[in-house]
Design an enzyme around this catalytic site. Sequence first.
Site, PDB file in Angstrom:
ATOM      1  N   ARG A 102      96.997 -47.052  43.115  1.00 18.95           N
ATOM      2  CA  ARG A 102      97.288 -45.680  43.553  1.00 18.95           C
ATOM      3  C   ARG A 102      98.736 -45.278  43.303  1.00 18.95           C
ATOM      4  O   ARG A 102      99.053 -44.110  43.129  1.00 18.95           O
ATOM      5  CB  ARG A 102      97.047 -45.533  45.053  1.00 18.95           C
ATOM      6  N   ASP A 126      91.029 -46.014  49.386  1.00 21.62           N
ATOM      7  CA  ASP A 126      91.117 -47.456  49.202  1.00 21.62           C
ATOM      8  C   ASP A 126      90.817 -48.153  50.515  1.00 21.62           C
ATOM      9  O   ASP A 126      90.236 -47.569  51.418  1.00 21.62           O
ATOM     10  CB  ASP A 126      92.469 -47.856  48.623  1.00 21.62           C
TER      11      ASP A 126
END
Length: 428
Positions: A102, A126
């Site tokens: 990310r 996530d």
Amino acid sequence: MVNGTIPVDGPTYIRVGQSGALSGTVRVSGAKNSALKLMAAALLAPGEFTIRGVPHIADVRWMGELLEQMGVGVSQEGGVLTLDVPEIVRPEAPYELVERMRASIVVLGPLLGRFGAARISVPGGDDFGHRPIDMHLRGLEELGATFTTSHGYIEGRVDHLEGTTVLLPYPSVGATENLLMAAVLARGTTVLENVAREPEIADLAVFLNAMGGQVRGAGTSTITIDGVEGLEAVEHTVVPDRIEAATYMAAVGMAGGEVEIVGARPEHMEMLLVKLREMGLDFSPTVDGLTVKAVGRRRSVDVATLPYPGVATDYQPLIVTLLATADGVGIVTENVFGGRFRYIDELLRMGADIRAEGHHAVIRGVDSLSGAQVRAPDIRAGAALVIAGLVADGETLIGDAHHVERGYQDLVGNLVSLGAEVSYSSPG
Ligand code: EPU
């Protein structure tokens, strides 16, 4: 089974045996969460950058791959990373790389600042749950960028960013970094208010200023940036990793012993040290770090995670693990990420007595843990499970150990050098 070295196809398991008191010296690497942002910041200027103290970890490799596919030359030897940034880059971050990491989102600010264009795969959630980037986008819009989203990609455009005042609703680390990097090449002055104050942000500002940027106030809650016309490539050494340092402190807190942590910066972890002292750990400064000492059982304490200078959310799994065998009941409140208690189920499998509900975990210290097969859900929780294994009766086998390798250059080797019974292990 492979001992000490990471299996060629990546570590699958980490095997931990009950270990005695730890002793010796360990050195921390440069901070992952700074190195990744410095790599993104290099997109702001052409030329050859030399960044020292960069850890050999998967996240750095992936950020390197992302820069390479944009046209940047990337090489790493030891802790020295060299980036050769061309005059023009392909301003795109594809799904495969953003999905893996990310943190790739931090290329958005530099790309818009220097090229006025960026196409980035929308980061998904996530292990911590839903992870929005609304503050990144809103702040960049205030600087003049416009965004469209289609087919899973965000496309940003701007003729030239214009300095203005941006008030963040929350001191997000990533949003602060994206806005800071965008604003160095904006026209006029940008004032960023209610920003994150982490040492890694101060490190980024040092890097940007060395490149020729005009950044004041990084490390406080207001950063002022006078835009400049252009920047140049520089050399820089990454600030030491406070989370890696905390991991060795927790290891000693758990297993007992005395260890010198070279590179640990007590001034970057003051609130954590207050809490660990309350738990019974002792610290003394050394020339280039500190020594941590722990004897006997820890006392339970209550801890709440907060943006810096509060107790970092990244320490939270380590603290919960320390409390799992402490004397008494401790309450840990997670204020930063909604879903960051998922690893607690793994500690329960090892015999911990923890009740987690919403943002709170109530940890009733038990006399002992028992080794079990568990799974590392993310980097820090993976490290915490390794530390739990140090005192667990029998053997602890931690699956999905590649998560640990995302953030630690050699956690296993370093713990072994301190006398711990830890090894990498392949399946079967
Ligand atoms: N948030 C929003 N909107 C945004 C941005 C953030 O709602 O636009 C929320 C997040 O969902 C979260 C909170 O704000 O609830 C804090 O997020 P922040 O942006 O501060 O975190 P980050 O930049 O995504 C970095 C570190 C994390 C660390 C956090 C908090 C990197 C690569 N990651 O993430 O580190 O936990 O700051 O300190 O720097 C790790 O190293 O293992 C790690 C997860």
